[in-house]
Write a protein that holds these residues in place. Sequence first.
Motif, PDB file in Angstrom:
ATOM      1  N   HIS A   1      28.895  -4.690  20.172  1.00  0.00           N
ATOM      2  CA  HIS A   1      28.468  -6.059  19.826  1.00  0.00           C
ATOM      3  C   HIS A   1      27.703  -6.563  21.030  1.00  0.00           C
ATOM      4  CE1 HIS A   1      31.765  -5.219  17.134  1.00  0.00           C
ATOM      5  NE2 HIS A   1      31.544  -6.313  16.435  1.00  0.00           N
ATOM      6  N   LYS A   2      26.376  -6.486  20.971  1.00  0.00           N
ATOM      7  CA  LYS A   2      25.578  -6.698  22.195  1.00  0.00           C
ATOM      8  C   LYS A   2      25.335  -8.163  22.544  1.00  0.00           C
ATOM      9  CE  LYS A   2      23.667  -2.349  23.210  1.00  0.00           C
ATOM     10  NZ  LYS A   2      22.984  -1.331  22.457  1.00  0.00           N
ATOM     11  N   ARG A   3      25.292  -9.024  21.524  1.00  0.00           N
ATOM     12  CA  ARG A   3      24.995 -10.433  21.827  1.00  0.00           C
ATOM     13  C   ARG A   3      26.220 -11.126  22.397  1.00  0.00           C
ATOM     14  NH1 ARG A   3      20.184 -12.621  19.937  1.00  0.00           N
ATOM     15  NH2 ARG A   3      18.943 -10.967  18.973  1.00  0.00           N
TER      16      ARG A   3
ATOM     17  N   GLU B   1      21.569  -1.427  10.202  1.00  0.00           N
ATOM     18  CA  GLU B   1      22.786  -1.551  11.004  1.00  0.00           C
ATOM     19  C   GLU B   1      22.733  -0.620  12.209  1.00  0.00           C
ATOM     20  OE1 GLU B   1      26.270  -1.688   8.679  1.00  0.00           O
ATOM     21  OE2 GLU B   1      27.575  -1.764  10.443  1.00  0.00           O
ATOM     22  N   GLU B   2      23.207  -1.162  13.330  1.00  0.00           N
ATOM     23  CA  GLU B   2      23.175  -0.414  14.580  1.00  0.00           C
ATOM     24  C   GLU B   2      24.509   0.306  14.785  1.00  0.00           C
ATOM     25  OE1 GLU B   2      21.633  -3.084  17.512  1.00  0.00           O
ATOM     26  OE2 GLU B   2      21.949  -1.648  19.137  1.00  0.00           O
ATOM     27  N   PHE B   3      24.462   1.546  15.229  1.00  0.00           N
ATOM     28  CA  PHE B   3      25.702   2.240  15.616  1.00  0.00           C
ATOM     29  C   PHE B   3      25.403   3.240  16.718  1.00  0.00           C
ATOM     30  CE2 PHE B   3      25.361   6.474  13.519  1.00  0.00           C
ATOM     31  CZ  PHE B   3      24.267   6.253  12.698  1.00  0.00           C
TER      32      PHE B   3
ATOM     33  N   ILE C   1       9.719  -5.320  22.507  1.00  0.00           N
ATOM     34  CA  ILE C   1       9.034  -4.981  23.761  1.00  0.00           C
ATOM     35  C   ILE C   1      10.080  -4.495  24.757  1.00  0.00           C
ATOM     36  CG2 ILE C   1       7.394  -5.795  25.518  1.00  0.00           C
ATOM     37  CD1 ILE C   1       6.377  -6.421  22.732  1.00  0.00           C
ATOM     38  N   LYS C   2       9.814  -3.359  25.384  1.00  0.00           N
ATOM     39  CA  LYS C   2      10.768  -2.794  26.350  1.00  0.00           C
ATOM     40  C   LYS C   2      10.083  -2.504  27.668  1.00  0.00           C
ATOM     41  CE  LYS C   2      13.506  -0.721  22.722  1.00  0.00           C
ATOM     42  NZ  LYS C   2      14.275   0.405  22.205  1.00  0.00           N
ATOM     43  N   ALA C   3      10.677  -2.987  28.753  1.00  0.00           N
ATOM     44  CA  ALA C   3      10.187  -2.617  30.089  1.00  0.00           C
ATOM     45  C   ALA C   3      10.609  -1.174  30.330  1.00  0.00           C
ATOM     46  CB  ALA C   3      10.804  -3.535  31.130  1.00  0.00           C
TER      47      ALA C   3
ATOM     48  N   ILE D   1      17.025   4.142  18.695  1.00  0.00           N
ATOM     49  CA  ILE D   1      16.443   3.048  19.478  1.00  0.00           C
ATOM     50  C   ILE D   1      16.478   3.366  20.961  1.00  0.00           C
ATOM     51  CG2 ILE D   1      16.492   1.068  17.932  1.00  0.00           C
ATOM     52  CD1 ILE D   1      19.179   0.352  19.003  1.00  0.00           C
ATOM     53  N   GLU D   2      17.460   4.127  21.383  1.00  0.00           N
ATOM     54  CA  GLU D   2      17.477   4.529  22.799  1.00  0.00           C
ATOM     55  C   GLU D   2      18.428   5.693  22.996  1.00  0.00           C
ATOM     56  OE1 GLU D   2      19.390   1.915  25.545  1.00  0.00           O
ATOM     57  OE2 GLU D   2      21.095   1.601  24.229  1.00  0.00           O
ATOM     58  N   PHE D   3      18.192   6.428  24.092  1.00  0.00           N
ATOM     59  CA  PHE D   3      19.183   7.392  24.564  1.00  0.00           C
ATOM     60  C   PHE D   3      19.748   6.896  25.870  1.00  0.00           C
ATOM     61  CE2 PHE D   3      16.748  10.493  21.984  1.00  0.00           C
ATOM     62  CZ  PHE D   3      17.803  10.940  21.208  1.00  0.00           C
TER      63      PHE D   3
ATOM     64  N   VAL E   1       5.757  -0.978  23.416  1.00  0.00           N
ATOM     65  CA  VAL E   1       5.736  -1.923  22.290  1.00  0.00           C
ATOM     66  C   VAL E   1       6.190  -1.122  21.073  1.00  0.00           C
ATOM     67  CG1 VAL E   1       4.345  -3.502  20.928  1.00  0.00           C
ATOM     68  CG2 VAL E   1       3.826  -3.166  23.363  1.00  0.00           C
ATOM     69  N   GLU E   2       7.229  -1.636  20.417  1.00  0.00           N
ATOM     70  CA  GLU E   2       7.905  -0.810  19.425  1.00  0.00           C
ATOM     71  C   GLU E   2       8.069  -1.524  18.097  1.00  0.00           C
ATOM     72  OE1 GLU E   2      11.109   1.711  21.194  1.00  0.00           O
ATOM     73  OE2 GLU E   2      12.303   0.692  19.678  1.00  0.00           O
ATOM     74  N   GLU E   3       7.948  -0.756  17.047  1.00  0.00           N
ATOM     75  CA  GLU E   3       8.202  -1.249  15.685  1.00  0.00           C
ATOM     76  C   GLU E   3       9.638  -1.775  15.590  1.00  0.00           C
ATOM     77  OE1 GLU E   3       8.954   1.162  11.457  1.00  0.00           O
ATOM     78  OE2 GLU E   3       8.676   2.220  13.333  1.00  0.00           O
ATOM     79  N   PHE E   4       9.833  -2.893  14.916  1.00  0.00           N
ATOM     80  CA  PHE E   4      11.181  -3.435  14.711  1.00  0.00           C
ATOM     81  C   PHE E   4      11.869  -2.628  13.610  1.00  0.00           C
ATOM     82  CE2 PHE E   4      13.932  -6.237  12.152  1.00  0.00           C
ATOM     83  CZ  PHE E   4      14.880  -6.555  13.116  1.00  0.00           C
ATOM     84  N   LEU E   5      13.043  -2.091  13.924  1.00  0.00           N
ATOM     85  CA  LEU E   5      13.793  -1.328  12.928  1.00  0.00           C
ATOM     86  C   LEU E   5      14.837  -2.233  12.300  1.00  0.00           C
ATOM     87  CD1 LEU E   5      14.466   2.040  14.813  1.00  0.00           C
ATOM     88  CD2 LEU E   5      12.678   1.550  13.128  1.00  0.00           C
ATOM     89  N   ASP E   6      14.842  -2.252  10.980  1.00  0.00           N
ATOM     90  CA  ASP E   6      15.751  -3.127  10.271  1.00  0.00           C
ATOM     91  C   ASP E   6      16.914  -2.301   9.755  1.00  0.00           C
ATOM     92  OD1 ASP E   6      16.647  -5.461   9.319  1.00  0.00           O
ATOM     93  OD2 ASP E   6      15.331  -5.535   7.558  1.00  0.00           O
TER      94      ASP E   6
ATOM     95  N   SER F   1      13.799   6.655  31.774  1.00  0.00           N
ATOM     96  CA  SER F   1      12.435   6.366  31.354  1.00  0.00           C
ATOM     97  C   SER F   1      12.375   6.354  29.832  1.00  0.00           C
ATOM     98  CB  SER F   1      11.456   7.399  31.905  1.00  0.00           C
ATOM     99  OG  SER F   1      10.221   7.231  31.250  1.00  0.00           O
ATOM    100  N   LYS F   2      12.182   5.176  29.286  1.00  0.00           N
ATOM    101  CA  LYS F   2      12.081   5.073  27.835  1.00  0.00           C
ATOM    102  C   LYS F   2      10.847   5.814  27.358  1.00  0.00           C
ATOM    103  CE  LYS F   2      14.730   0.805  27.420  1.00  0.00           C
ATOM    104  NZ  LYS F   2      15.858   1.116  26.537  1.00  0.00           N
ATOM    105  N   ASP F   3       9.818   5.857  28.216  1.00  0.00           N
ATOM    106  CA  ASP F   3       8.591   6.564  27.883  1.00  0.00           C
ATOM    107  C   ASP F   3       8.849   8.068  27.757  1.00  0.00           C
ATOM    108  OD1 ASP F   3       5.785   6.427  27.426  1.00  0.00           O
ATOM    109  OD2 ASP F   3       5.482   7.358  29.383  1.00  0.00           O
TER     110      ASP F   3
HETATM  111  P1  AMP Z   1      17.968  -0.998  24.125  1.00  0.00           P
HETATM  112  O1  AMP Z   1      18.053  -1.438  25.558  1.00  0.00           O
HETATM  113  O2  AMP Z   1      16.820  -0.118  23.804  1.00  0.00           O
HETATM  114  O3  AMP Z   1      19.288  -0.506  23.618  1.00  0.00           O
HETATM  115  O4  AMP Z   1      17.787  -2.334  23.273  1.00  0.00           O
HETATM  116  C1  AMP Z   1      18.712  -3.392  23.306  1.00  0.00           C
HETATM  117  C2  AMP Z   1      18.965  -3.885  21.907  1.00  0.00           C
HETATM  118  O5  AMP Z   1      17.745  -4.343  21.305  1.00  0.00           O
HETATM  119  C3  AMP Z   1      19.473  -2.808  20.971  1.00  0.00           C
HETATM  120  O6  AMP Z   1      20.835  -2.655  21.061  1.00  0.00           O
HETATM  121  C4  AMP Z   1      19.043  -3.336  19.625  1.00  0.00           C
HETATM  122  O7  AMP Z   1      19.975  -4.291  19.154  1.00  0.00           O
HETATM  123  C5  AMP Z   1      17.747  -4.013  19.926  1.00  0.00           C
HETATM  124  N1  AMP Z   1      16.612  -3.111  19.651  1.00  0.00           N
HETATM  125  C6  AMP Z   1      16.039  -2.251  20.505  1.00  0.00           C
HETATM  126  N2  AMP Z   1      15.021  -1.587  19.926  1.00  0.00           N
HETATM  127  C7  AMP Z   1      14.948  -2.041  18.654  1.00  0.00           C
HETATM  128  C8  AMP Z   1      14.082  -1.764  17.536  1.00  0.00           C
HETATM  129  N3  AMP Z   1      13.065  -0.897  17.613  1.00  0.00           N
HETATM  130  N4  AMP Z   1      14.319  -2.418  16.386  1.00  0.00           N
HETATM  131  C9  AMP Z   1      15.311  -3.330  16.294  1.00  0.00           C
HETATM  132  N5  AMP Z   1      16.144  -3.642  17.303  1.00  0.00           N
HETATM  133  C10 AMP Z   1      15.966  -3.018  18.471  1.00  0.00           C
END
Ligand code: AMP
Length: 463
Positions: free
Chosen positions: A258-260, A236-238, A189-191, A327-329, A229-234, A149-151
Amino acid sequence: MVVNPIKTERFKRVFGFLSGILPYIAHNHDRMKQNNVKESIKRKTILKLLVIGSGGREHAIAKKLLDSPEVTAVYAAPGNAGMVLDGIKTIAINIDQHAELIDFAKSNYITFTFVGPDDALAAGIVDDFETAGLSVFGPTKRAAELEWSKDFAKQIMNQYGVPTADHKTFSDFSQAAAYIESKGAPIVIKADGLALGKGVVVAETVAQALDFTRDVLENNKFGKSRVIVEEFLDGEEFSLFAFVKNDKFYMMPTAQDHKRAYDQDKGPNTGGMGAYSPVPHLPQSVVDTAVETIIKPVVNGMITEGRPYTGILYAGLILTAEGPKVIEFNARFGDPETQVILPRLTSDFAINLRDLLADKIPEFTWLNGGVTLGVVVASEGYPGDYTKGVKIPEKTTGDITTYYAGVTADATGQLVTNGGRVYLLETSANKVSDAQAILYKQLKAQDTTGLFYRNDIGDKANV
Ligand code: AMP
Ligand code: GLY
């Protein structure tokens, strides 16, 4: 005939012990000569282990466990046909057949079970194993809610002051739409709930954000009733990973996924197309900050919440101008991050986990220098539709390890594709560019007809 339950129990124990020792003796012939078996028997460190899952992540976990001189057998349920090439024993029980898995663990005297996938955790497999009196590594269903649950994850982060993107949860479309319009794009946006990597859209326009929100809340495309609904974080992802047992945690090296699907981060999001570890350009001070502001408060917070956490805690982070934010656990290892992190472990993984589960201090040690790189080879069309049954190249030898995921054996025993992500090649080298040269040379030499891979895994670390 009168059955004496004490004798029967004793017989079972002796039988279980012997069935543990015999393969061990066969397997460790050379070591036996050195008399280590006796030592091992004296120390009672003969381990038979079970890994739940069937992907490349589980292959890496099982292979590392099997490296331990104290381990006689590693089973994977259901595993995959590629794992067998490394001596892992696959058993035909699915991850949702808890009762059958428990029976297997009991009748085979499994020392402990490692749960790989998130859906098994969300289905309460750990709770069921614990209720059955079995030793298992993974969070309970209530602790794994951090992932499913992301919530809930957001509530925990707010409660314990963990830095994350500003957000709001909605179940009503018009309220969500008004909020999205007031914030503008880019916006995320996250379901709410597990959606196998497809439940997130990083929307570049408000229209795109509204379309996805409508799909979730009105068209029921994900079977979820809430969006975040989430703020876009700018930045590098790790990823950061920790082994956790209640209030104790032990960090692993950093990794970057590398998710894409395609080169230069183009195309749709996937489960992950490649990874490397550690992230060489990430200062240790950033990692230290993330441990103090993110891992520690969450581990302690879960205890305060009455949901003590045992298992792998995976924090997906973005290094923003204000420092690392969540961004997530995830309540499990990452795939493909595991395939580049575990090869860096130099201590005995099985003994480390056994100690951790027994509340002893595990002595994890890791490779110091260099970098480990992994490139995923996927079925053409993934993450969309793809065909199955495509022949895949021979297993690599030498410095390159192949971890198998979506594979099966055909009637002739040939490994063929059976899923989106098929296999991953992994190697370690002094520099990322050296590891890239080794892996891409190998990939070019393989017949990858019907398959594809990214050509730029690790490039970010080269700049
Ligand atoms: P998640 O399933 O939450 O990991 O999201 C999938 C991907 O979306 C992440 O690996 C990020 O690349 C991107 N992402 C998720 N949340 C954000 C955020 N708040 N800001 C920017 N990118 C995000
Ligand atoms: N590689 C991303 C994940 O395992 O969720």
